[in-house]
Write an enzyme that holds these catalytic residues in place. Structure first.
Site, PDB file in Angstrom:
ATOM      1  N   GLY A 189      -7.086  -5.668   3.800  1.00  0.00           N
ATOM      2  CA  GLY A 189      -7.961  -6.832   3.658  1.00  0.00           C
ATOM      3  C   GLY A 189      -9.431  -6.490   3.477  1.00  0.00           C
ATOM      4  CG  ASN A 208       2.845  -9.171   5.491  1.00  0.00           C
ATOM      5  OD1 ASN A 208       3.208 -10.269   5.943  1.00  0.00           O
ATOM      6  ND2 ASN A 208       2.194  -8.287   6.232  1.00  0.00           N
ATOM      7  CD  GLU A 240      -2.544  -8.059   9.673  1.00  0.00           C
ATOM      8  OE1 GLU A 240      -1.620  -8.865   9.487  1.00  0.00           O
ATOM      9  OE2 GLU A 240      -3.286  -7.634   8.756  1.00  0.00           O
ATOM     10  CD  GLU A 246       0.705  -2.462   5.115  1.00  0.00           C
ATOM     11  OE1 GLU A 246       0.670  -3.061   4.037  1.00  0.00           O
ATOM     12  OE2 GLU A 246       0.720  -3.046   6.219  1.00  0.00           O
ATOM     13  CE  LYS A 295      -1.412  -9.003   5.880  1.00  0.00           C
ATOM     14  NZ  LYS A 295      -2.587  -8.176   6.070  1.00  0.00           N
ATOM     15  CG  HIS A 354       1.492  -5.540   9.494  1.00  0.00           C
ATOM     16  ND1 HIS A 354       0.181  -5.733   9.855  1.00  0.00           N
ATOM     17  CD2 HIS A 354       1.503  -5.478   8.148  1.00  0.00           C
ATOM     18  CE1 HIS A 354      -0.560  -5.786   8.763  1.00  0.00           C
ATOM     19  NE2 HIS A 354       0.214  -5.635   7.702  1.00  0.00           N
ATOM     20  CB  SER A 382      -7.323  -3.354  -0.561  1.00  0.00           C
ATOM     21  OG  SER A 382      -7.981  -3.896   0.571  1.00  0.00           O
TER      22      SER A 382
HETATM   23  P1  13P Z   1      -3.968  -6.754   1.962  1.00  0.00           P
HETATM   24  O1  13P Z   1      -3.167  -6.516   0.705  1.00  0.00           O
HETATM   25  O2  13P Z   1      -4.479  -8.148   2.073  1.00  0.00           O
HETATM   26  O3  13P Z   1      -5.004  -5.700   2.173  1.00  0.00           O
HETATM   27  O4  13P Z   1      -2.931  -6.603   3.190  1.00  0.00           O
HETATM   28  C1  13P Z   1      -2.103  -5.494   3.231  1.00  0.00           C
HETATM   29  C2  13P Z   1      -1.096  -5.695   4.285  1.00  0.00           C
HETATM   30  O5  13P Z   1      -1.397  -5.708   5.467  1.00  0.00           O
HETATM   31  C3  13P Z   1       0.303  -5.902   3.866  1.00  0.00           C
HETATM   32  O6  13P Z   1       1.166  -5.817   4.939  1.00  0.00           O
END
Ligand code: 13P
Length: 257
Positions: free
Chosen positions: A179, A12, A103, A173, A14, A101, A219
């Protein structure tokens, strides 16, 4: 990972990478994962603006990598400024689309209801949703992760056929792991993955539960990936930050073999 389900590693991206930067990353990734095709399915989910260039690369160069989007709107077309329809993703041979997601839930008002409308719209176009779920730190600390995630999944995947449910990808997740460099211990992530699978089973029957793939995300790095992949109900990973570095993403793909 269980033997009958092919591991899936999805990146992903982002809101990172222009179309040009994305093409470079894809060609570096493809070089670094050569030879893994039979064992691992690899998908990249770039921003909408990079879908065309990467889809052209995949087609012209015959790359063994799949393409996914990060979001979609549920209507077929219409006056919905800024939105992208499933048909537009289909044009670029997107096999997958991330939905729900955390976010998008936090910054764009996504709810289990809108997630469900998107999931249904994607299935009308034969695009496989990667449905995201995961609890906040406060829900986690209160010990309610499993029941919270079960509710999210129930709402997000309602109204499907058992055949559709069998093709689902559900990404667990935990928000507090995204992150942050913090991760659940693999056994705890597997407990939630198993609960997700049980929810699919209760809604759509055991064959769908056995076939649906459950990913872990949050992560995931080359250093910790194989621990998660050693768990029976975790079929791969949804990778954020580490998916932006070809060598890290490739190391995670190799760990899934
Ligand atoms: P990270 O791997 O940067 O923690 O992000 C995970 C994520 O949100 C994947 O969709």
């Amino acid at each position: 990972m269980a033997g009958s389900r092919k591991p899936l590693i999805a990146g992903n991206w982002k809101m990172y990478k222009t179309s040009g930067e994305g093409s470079v990353l894809v060609s570096d990734v493809v070089d670094a994962i050569r030879g893994t095709e039979d064992d691992v399915e690899v998908v990249v989910c770039p921003p909408f603006t990079a879908l065309r260039s990467i889809s052209t690369m995949i087609e012209l160069d015959g790359l063994s990598i799949g393409l996914g989007a990060q979001d979609v709107f549920w209507e077929e077309e219409g006056a919905f400024t800024g939105a992208i329809a499933p048909r537009m993703l289909e044009e670029f041979s997107c096999r997958y689309c991330i939905v729900g997601h955390s976010e998008r839930r936090e910054f764009f008002g996504e709810t289990d209801e809108t997630v469900n409308r998107k999931v249904q719209a994607l299935f009308r176009h034969d695009i496989t949703p990667i449905v995201c779920c995961g609890e906040s730190l406060s829900v986690h600390d209160a010990g309610n992760a499993e029941s919270f995630v079960r509710d999210q999944v129930r709402g997000g995947i309602a109204g499907l056929t058992p055949e559709q449910a069998a093709t689902l990808v559900i990404a667990y997740e935990p928000i507090w792991a995204i992150g942050t460099g913090r991760t659940p211990v693999p056994e705890a992530a597997n407990d939630v993955a198993r609960a997700i699978r049980a929810t699919v089973g209760a809604m759509y029957g055991p064959p769908a539960a056995t076939a649906a793939r459950v990913l872990y995300g949050g992560s995931v790095k080359p250093e910790n990936a194989s621990m998660f992949f050693g768990e029976p109900d975790i079929d791969g990973a949804l990778v954020g930050g580490a998916a932006l570095v070809a060598s890290s993403f490739a190391d995670i793909v190799h760990a899934a073999r």
